[in-house]
Design a protein around this motif. Structure first.
Motif, PDB file in Angstrom:
ATOM      1  N   CYS A 197      31.989  45.842  38.869  1.00  0.00           N
ATOM      2  CA  CYS A 197      33.124  46.033  39.782  1.00  0.00           C
ATOM      3  C   CYS A 197      33.470  47.496  40.023  1.00  0.00           C
ATOM      4  O   CYS A 197      34.330  47.793  40.854  1.00  0.00           O
ATOM      5  N   TRP A 198      32.799  48.430  39.333  1.00  0.00           N
ATOM      6  CA  TRP A 198      32.970  49.845  39.669  1.00  0.00           C
ATOM      7  C   TRP A 198      32.494  50.085  41.093  1.00  0.00           C
ATOM      8  O   TRP A 198      32.945  51.000  41.764  1.00  0.00           O
ATOM      9  N   HIS A 199      31.558  49.279  41.566  1.00  0.00           N
ATOM     10  CA  HIS A 199      31.050  49.378  42.943  1.00  0.00           C
ATOM     11  C   HIS A 199      31.885  48.441  43.816  1.00  0.00           C
ATOM     12  O   HIS A 199      32.056  47.272  43.492  1.00  0.00           O
TER      13      HIS A 199
ATOM     14  N   VAL B 100      20.277  49.114  41.418  1.00  0.00           N
ATOM     15  CA  VAL B 100      21.473  49.949  41.356  1.00  0.00           C
ATOM     16  C   VAL B 100      21.678  50.237  39.880  1.00  0.00           C
ATOM     17  O   VAL B 100      21.568  49.340  39.047  1.00  0.00           O
ATOM     18  N   PHE B 101      21.950  51.478  39.544  1.00  0.00           N
ATOM     19  CA  PHE B 101      22.152  51.868  38.155  1.00  0.00           C
ATOM     20  C   PHE B 101      23.625  52.168  37.922  1.00  0.00           C
ATOM     21  O   PHE B 101      24.233  52.906  38.694  1.00  0.00           O
TER      22      PHE B 101
ATOM     23  N   GLU C 202      31.144  55.311  34.288  1.00  0.00           N
ATOM     24  CA  GLU C 202      31.881  54.517  35.259  1.00  0.00           C
ATOM     25  C   GLU C 202      31.526  54.899  36.686  1.00  0.00           C
ATOM     26  O   GLU C 202      32.305  54.726  37.615  1.00  0.00           O
ATOM     27  N   SER C 203      30.294  55.394  36.856  1.00  0.00           N
ATOM     28  CA  SER C 203      29.773  55.703  38.179  1.00  0.00           C
ATOM     29  C   SER C 203      28.513  54.894  38.398  1.00  0.00           C
ATOM     30  O   SER C 203      27.948  54.321  37.482  1.00  0.00           O
ATOM     31  N   TRP C 204      28.041  54.894  39.623  1.00  0.00           N
ATOM     32  CA  TRP C 204      26.817  54.177  39.957  1.00  0.00           C
ATOM     33  C   TRP C 204      25.989  55.058  40.879  1.00  0.00           C
ATOM     34  O   TRP C 204      26.505  55.977  41.497  1.00  0.00           O
TER      35      TRP C 204
ATOM     36  N   GLY D  21      33.072  44.341  43.579  1.00  0.00           N
ATOM     37  CA  GLY D  21      34.487  44.006  43.480  1.00  0.00           C
ATOM     38  C   GLY D  21      34.864  42.962  44.512  1.00  0.00           C
ATOM     39  O   GLY D  21      35.603  42.008  44.227  1.00  0.00           O
ATOM     40  N   GLN D  22      34.332  43.111  45.722  1.00  0.00           N
ATOM     41  CA  GLN D  22      34.595  42.123  46.778  1.00  0.00           C
ATOM     42  C   GLN D  22      33.941  40.789  46.454  1.00  0.00           C
ATOM     43  O   GLN D  22      34.510  39.728  46.720  1.00  0.00           O
ATOM     44  N   VAL D  23      32.742  40.828  45.866  1.00  0.00           N
ATOM     45  CA  VAL D  23      32.076  39.585  45.471  1.00  0.00           C
ATOM     46  C   VAL D  23      32.946  38.837  44.470  1.00  0.00           C
ATOM     47  O   VAL D  23      33.144  37.625  44.589  1.00  0.00           O
ATOM     48  N   THR D  24      33.495  39.554  43.499  1.00  0.00           N
ATOM     49  CA  THR D  24      34.366  38.932  42.502  1.00  0.00           C
ATOM     50  C   THR D  24      35.582  38.296  43.167  1.00  0.00           C
ATOM     51  O   THR D  24      35.969  37.173  42.829  1.00  0.00           O
TER      52      THR D  24
END
Length: 118
Positions: free
Chosen positions: A39-41, A84-85, A113-115, A45-48
């Protein structure tokens, strides 16, 4: 540092009783472990928000954990993006040449906490 970290965190495969939990409980555990990081991305977050079952599916089938050492490369220029990392521990320095190989190298520090995706 690595030995200290190994004593603080136990890999899921080392917990012998986890193979005794039910399928639904395993899915819930995987979701609790991975969804906060995903959900950092904003997309995840929208998927959740839109579909908790889909997020559970992603957390149980599409998430893997990788460890890297200093100066390891995990993607190269021109390589097709397939992952995605999410950085959960340590520091990542992303080095690139924005104007091709003859240009000056740029460095971007990616923090916890980054991607990133190439």
């Amino acid at each position: 540092f690595v030995l200290e970290l190994r004593h603080k965190k136990v890999h899921i495969s080392k917990v012998q009783f986890l193979n005794l939990i039910s399928g639904p409980l395993h899915i819930e555990l995987q979701t609790e472990l991975h969804a906060p990081t995903l959900c950092w991305h904003a997309c995840f977050g929208q998927v959740t928000d839109m579909s908790k079952p889909l997020m559970r599916e992603i957390c149980t089938t599409a998430v893997g954990i990788q460890n890297y050492a200093k100066n390891d490369m995990f993607f190269y220029r021109g390589q097709e993006a397939r992952h995605v990392f999410f950085l959960t521990l340590g520091t990542l320095v992303y080095r690139f040449h924005p104007h091709g190989p003859i240009g000056r190298e740029h460095k971007v520090r990616v923090t916890v906490e980054s991607w990133c995706v190439e």
